[in-house]
Design a protein around this motif. Structure first.
Motif, PDB file in Angstrom:
ATOM      1  N   MET A 185       1.116  -4.678  -6.038  1.00 42.42           N
ATOM      2  CA  MET A 185      -0.278  -4.602  -5.386  1.00 42.42           C
ATOM      3  C   MET A 185      -1.278  -4.563  -5.940  1.00 42.42           C
ATOM      4  O   MET A 185      -2.322  -5.368  -5.894  1.00 42.42           O
ATOM      5  CB  MET A 185      -0.101  -3.383  -4.079  1.00 42.42           C
ATOM      6  CG  MET A 185      -1.306  -3.482  -2.985  1.00 42.42           C
ATOM      7  SD  MET A 185      -1.698  -2.019  -2.407  1.00 42.42           S
ATOM      8  CE  MET A 185      -2.052  -0.874  -3.629  1.00 42.42           C
ATOM      9  N   PHE A 186      -1.393  -3.462  -6.940  1.00 44.25           N
ATOM     10  CA  PHE A 186      -2.630  -3.448  -7.640  1.00 44.25           C
ATOM     11  C   PHE A 186      -2.901  -4.929  -8.560  1.00 44.25           C
ATOM     12  O   PHE A 186      -4.061  -5.421  -8.807  1.00 44.25           O
ATOM     13  CB  PHE A 186      -2.878  -2.492  -8.597  1.00 44.25           C
ATOM     14  CG  PHE A 186      -3.114  -1.186  -7.998  1.00 44.25           C
ATOM     15  CD1 PHE A 186      -4.184  -0.869  -7.430  1.00 44.25           C
ATOM     16  CD2 PHE A 186      -2.009  -0.015  -8.225  1.00 44.25           C
ATOM     17  CE1 PHE A 186      -4.488   0.279  -6.753  1.00 44.25           C
ATOM     18  CE2 PHE A 186      -2.544   1.195  -7.597  1.00 44.25           C
ATOM     19  CZ  PHE A 186      -3.698   1.212  -6.824  1.00 44.25           C
ATOM     20  N   LEU A 187      -1.901  -5.293  -9.219  1.00 42.42           N
ATOM     21  CA  LEU A 187      -1.806  -6.846  -9.692  1.00 42.42           C
ATOM     22  C   LEU A 187      -2.323  -7.906  -9.088  1.00 42.42           C
ATOM     23  O   LEU A 187      -3.285  -8.654  -9.410  1.00 42.42           O
ATOM     24  CB  LEU A 187      -0.622  -6.789 -10.532  1.00 42.42           C
ATOM     25  CG  LEU A 187      -0.612  -8.190 -11.498  1.00 42.42           C
ATOM     26  CD1 LEU A 187      -1.439  -8.178 -12.722  1.00 42.42           C
ATOM     27  CD2 LEU A 187       0.866  -8.339 -11.936  1.00 42.42           C
ATOM     28  N   ILE A 188      -1.373  -7.990  -8.111  1.00 41.27           N
ATOM     29  CA  ILE A 188      -1.883  -9.122  -7.147  1.00 41.27           C
ATOM     30  C   ILE A 188      -2.985  -9.357  -6.419  1.00 41.27           C
ATOM     31  O   ILE A 188      -3.833 -10.417  -6.686  1.00 41.27           O
ATOM     32  CB  ILE A 188      -0.778  -9.337  -6.040  1.00 41.27           C
ATOM     33  CG1 ILE A 188       0.773  -9.680  -6.699  1.00 41.27           C
ATOM     34  CG2 ILE A 188      -1.253 -10.593  -4.992  1.00 41.27           C
ATOM     35  CD1 ILE A 188       1.612  -9.457  -6.065  1.00 41.27           C
ATOM     36  N   GLU A 189      -3.784  -7.785  -6.301  1.00 40.89           N
ATOM     37  CA  GLU A 189      -4.869  -7.941  -5.252  1.00 40.89           C
ATOM     38  C   GLU A 189      -6.113  -8.142  -6.162  1.00 40.89           C
ATOM     39  O   GLU A 189      -7.130  -8.193  -5.885  1.00 40.89           O
ATOM     40  CB  GLU A 189      -4.862  -6.748  -4.419  1.00 40.89           C
ATOM     41  CG  GLU A 189      -3.866  -7.053  -3.354  1.00 40.89           C
ATOM     42  CD  GLU A 189      -3.810  -5.653  -2.275  1.00 40.89           C
ATOM     43  OE1 GLU A 189      -4.648  -4.744  -2.645  1.00 40.89           O
ATOM     44  OE2 GLU A 189      -3.383  -5.905  -1.325  1.00 40.89           O
ATOM     45  N   ALA A 190      -5.855  -7.999  -7.678  1.00 41.73           N
ATOM     46  CA  ALA A 190      -6.923  -7.921  -8.400  1.00 41.73           C
ATOM     47  C   ALA A 190      -7.356  -9.605  -8.969  1.00 41.73           C
ATOM     48  O   ALA A 190      -8.323  -9.880  -9.417  1.00 41.73           O
ATOM     49  CB  ALA A 190      -6.711  -7.177  -9.863  1.00 41.73           C
ATOM     50  N   LEU A 191      -6.335 -10.414  -8.493  1.00 36.88           N
ATOM     51  CA  LEU A 191      -6.329 -11.808  -9.151  1.00 36.88           C
ATOM     52  C   LEU A 191      -7.637 -12.389  -8.381  1.00 36.88           C
ATOM     53  O   LEU A 191      -8.203 -13.114  -8.919  1.00 36.88           O
ATOM     54  CB  LEU A 191      -5.043 -12.507  -8.670  1.00 36.88           C
ATOM     55  CG  LEU A 191      -3.994 -12.209  -9.632  1.00 36.88           C
ATOM     56  CD1 LEU A 191      -2.638 -12.728  -9.341  1.00 36.88           C
ATOM     57  CD2 LEU A 191      -4.475 -12.385 -11.251  1.00 36.88           C
TER      58      LEU A 191
END
Length: 434
Positions: free
Chosen positions: A189-195
Motif C-alpha cells: 500500500m505504501f509503495l503503490i500509493e506513493a507513485l
C-alpha cells in the motif's frame, strides 16, 4: 446610448465570470489531483494500522505517536516553505514538495522498528510542509475573497475524495496483495500509493503557472481584468507586510480556531477505519468501502455550502452550523457504536461537518491577509493548527491503551470542533464577510 450603458455592467459581470471559469478549469482540477495524492499519502497510515500493528508488534501509543509526529516536522518547516514559495514561485516549489514526499512515503514500506516509524513520519512532515498553505496562498494570487468560498471548497474536496478513493484502494491492496513477493499488504500500500505523487511532481513543472502575468493561456485583456480584481481585493485586507503574518492578533486567533478544527479532522483521517472496525466489521476491503461513504457525502456538502457562502457573502455562520452538526455526529457515532447502520450514518454526518467547516474556515485568513503577510500568516495558521495533528492521534492512542475504548477520545474531538466553531463567531464580520 442609455441602453448600451445600462447593458454594460451585466456584460462585464458575464465577461468576468467567463474569465474566472477559465482560470478555475485550468487550475483547480490539477491542484485538486495533487492534493488527493498528498492527503492519501498522509493518512494511509490509518489503514496500514489495521495490519501494521500486529505485524510489527506496535502498541496503540506507538502508532499514535508515529502518526502524529508527522506534524512536528510539518510545523517546523511550514513558514519557511511558504516564504520560499512566495519568492521562487509555486511551480518549482510544489514540484519539489511532491517529489520528496513521494520518495519518503514509499520508504514507509521498510519500517521495522518504532524508531524507523517515527523518523520517516517526521521526514514526511518536513517534505510535505508548505503544500497546503502554499496552494491556499497561490489561490489568493488568482481569486479575490468574494470567490474563494467555493474555490477553496473545490480544492479541499481533495480530502474527502482521497478518502473516497483511498478507502477502497487501501483496503483492496491490503486484502489482495498481502504476501505477494514476501511483502505484507501494508507495505504494498505504501509503495503503490506513493507513485501518483512521484509522477505528479513532474506534471507540476510542465503544467502549473506561477502568476497571472506568466499565464500564456490568458489573453492580454483577461490578464488585465484578473489583475484589477486582485489589486482591488488587496486594498480591503488589513495586513500586508511580511511581519504582519506573525504579529497580527487575528493570525493567532485564527491559529487557535484552526487547531480545534484539526483535532476533529484527524479524528476522521486516522481513526475512521478503526471506529468502523469497532462496529463489528473485520474485513479490510469492507472497512475500506464503508470508509469511503462519509467522504463522498462530505465532498458534495463542501461544494454546496461553499457556493451558498459565496452567494451570501457570509462566512462565520457557514462555519458554526456545520461545526455543530459535525460534533453531534461524533457523539451519536459513539452512542450507537455497535450498530453499524446508525454508526455509519453518524460518522458520515461527522465527517461532512468537519470538512465543510475546514473549507469555510480558509475564507477567514485569506480575507484578512494579503501579499507577503498572506505568505507568512497562512503558514503560521496552518502550522500552529496542525500541531493538533500530533496531539489528536497520540492522545486517542494513549486513551485507547488505558481505557480499551475510544469513547472518551471521540468526545474530546467533538468538544474541540464545537469550541472552534464558536470561536469563529468572534471574528468581526466586517473583516471576513466579503
Amino acid at each position: 446610448m442609455a441602453q448600451g450603458i445600462a447593458a454594460l455592467p451585466g456584460a462585464m459581470v458575464d465577461e468576468t465570470d467567463q474569465v474566472y471559469r477559465k482560470v478555475t478549469l485550468r487550475l483547480i482540477p490539477f491542484l485538486f489531483v495533487c492534493y488527493v495524492a498528498a492527503y492519501l499519502d498522509r493518512v494511509n497510515v490509518g489503514f496500514a494500522k489495521l495490519q501494521m500493528l500486529n505485524d510489527l508488534k506496535f502498541s496503540e501509543t506507538i502508532y499514535g505517536l508515529g502518526a502524529g509526529i508527522f506534524f512536528i516536522g510539518y510545523f517546523i518547516f511550514e513558514v519557511p516553505s511558504n516564504i520560499i514559495l512566495h519568492k521562487v514561485g509555486a511551480r518549482l516549489w510544489i514540484a519539489r514538495v511532491m517529489f520528496t514526499w513521494a520518495i519518503i512515503s514509499a520508504a514507509m514500506m521498510f519500517v521495522t522498528t518504532p524508531t524507523m516509524f517515527y523518523v520517516l513520519r517526521f521526514l514526511l512532515g518536513v517534505a510535505e510542509a508548505g503544500l497546503f498553505p502554499g496552494v491556499i496562498l497561490y489561490l489568493t494570487y488568482w481569486f479575490p475573497a468574494k470567490r474563494r468560498g467555493s474555490i477553496i471548497a473545490m480544492f479541499m474536496t481533495g480530502i474527502p475524495i482521497a478518502g473516497l478513493i483511498g478507502g477502497p484502494l487501501s483496503g483492496w491492496i491490503m486484502h489482495s496483495m498481502s504476501g505477494l513477493y514476501g511483502l505484507a499488504g501494508w507495505q504494498w500500500m505504501f509503495l503503490i500509493e506513493a507513485l501518483p505523487s512521484f509522477v505528479l511532481a513532474f506534471g507540476v513543472l510542465a503544467y502549473l503557472t506561477d502568476s497571472i502575468a506568466k499565464a500564456k493561456w490568458l489573453t492580454a485583456d483577461e490578464k488585465a481584468l484578473l489583475t484589477r480584481e486582485i489589486e482591488a481585493d488587496k486594498g480591503e485586507a488589513t495586513a500586508h507586510r511580511l511581519r504582519d503574518g506573525f504579529t497580527s492578533p487575528w493570525v493567532w486567533l485564527l491559529s487557535v480556531i484552526y487547531l480545534f478544527f484539526i483535532m476533529g479532522l484527524y479524528g476522521v483521517g486516522f481513526w475512521l477505519p478503526t471506529l468502523i472496525k469497532g462496529a463489528g466489521v473485520t474485513d479490510t476491503l469492507t472497512i475500506g468501502m464503508l470508509s469511503s461513504i462519509p467522504y463522498g457525502v462530505a465532498a458534495v456538502a463542501m461544494i454546496v455550502v461553499g457556493r451558498m457562502s459565496d452567494a451570501a457573502r457570509e462566512r462565520r455562520w457557514h462555519i458554526l452550523v456545520p461545526g455543530v452538526i459535525g460534533a453531534v455526529g461524533w457523539l451519536v457515532s459513539i452512542q450507537f457504536s455497535t450498530n453499524i447502520v446508525v454508526a455509519e450514518i453518524a460518522l458520515t454526518v461527522a465527517t461532512a461537518g468537519v470538512l465543510v467547516t475546514l473549507a469555510q474556515f480558509w475564507c477567514l485568513p485569506t480575507a484578512v491577509l494579503a501579499g507577503a503577510a498572506a505568505a507568512t500568516g497562512i503558514a503560521v495558521v496552518n502550522s500552529v493548527g496542525n500541531l493538533a495533528g500530533f496531539v489528536s492521534p497520540y492522545l486517542i492512542g494513549w486513551i485507547v491503551d488505558r481505557t480499551q475504548s475510544t469513547s472518551l477520545g471521540v468526545y474530546t474531538l467533538a468538544g474541540c470542533l464545537l469550541v472552534g466553531s464558536l470561536l469563529a463567531l468572534t471574528m468581526p464580520k466586517h473583516l471576513v464577510n466579503r
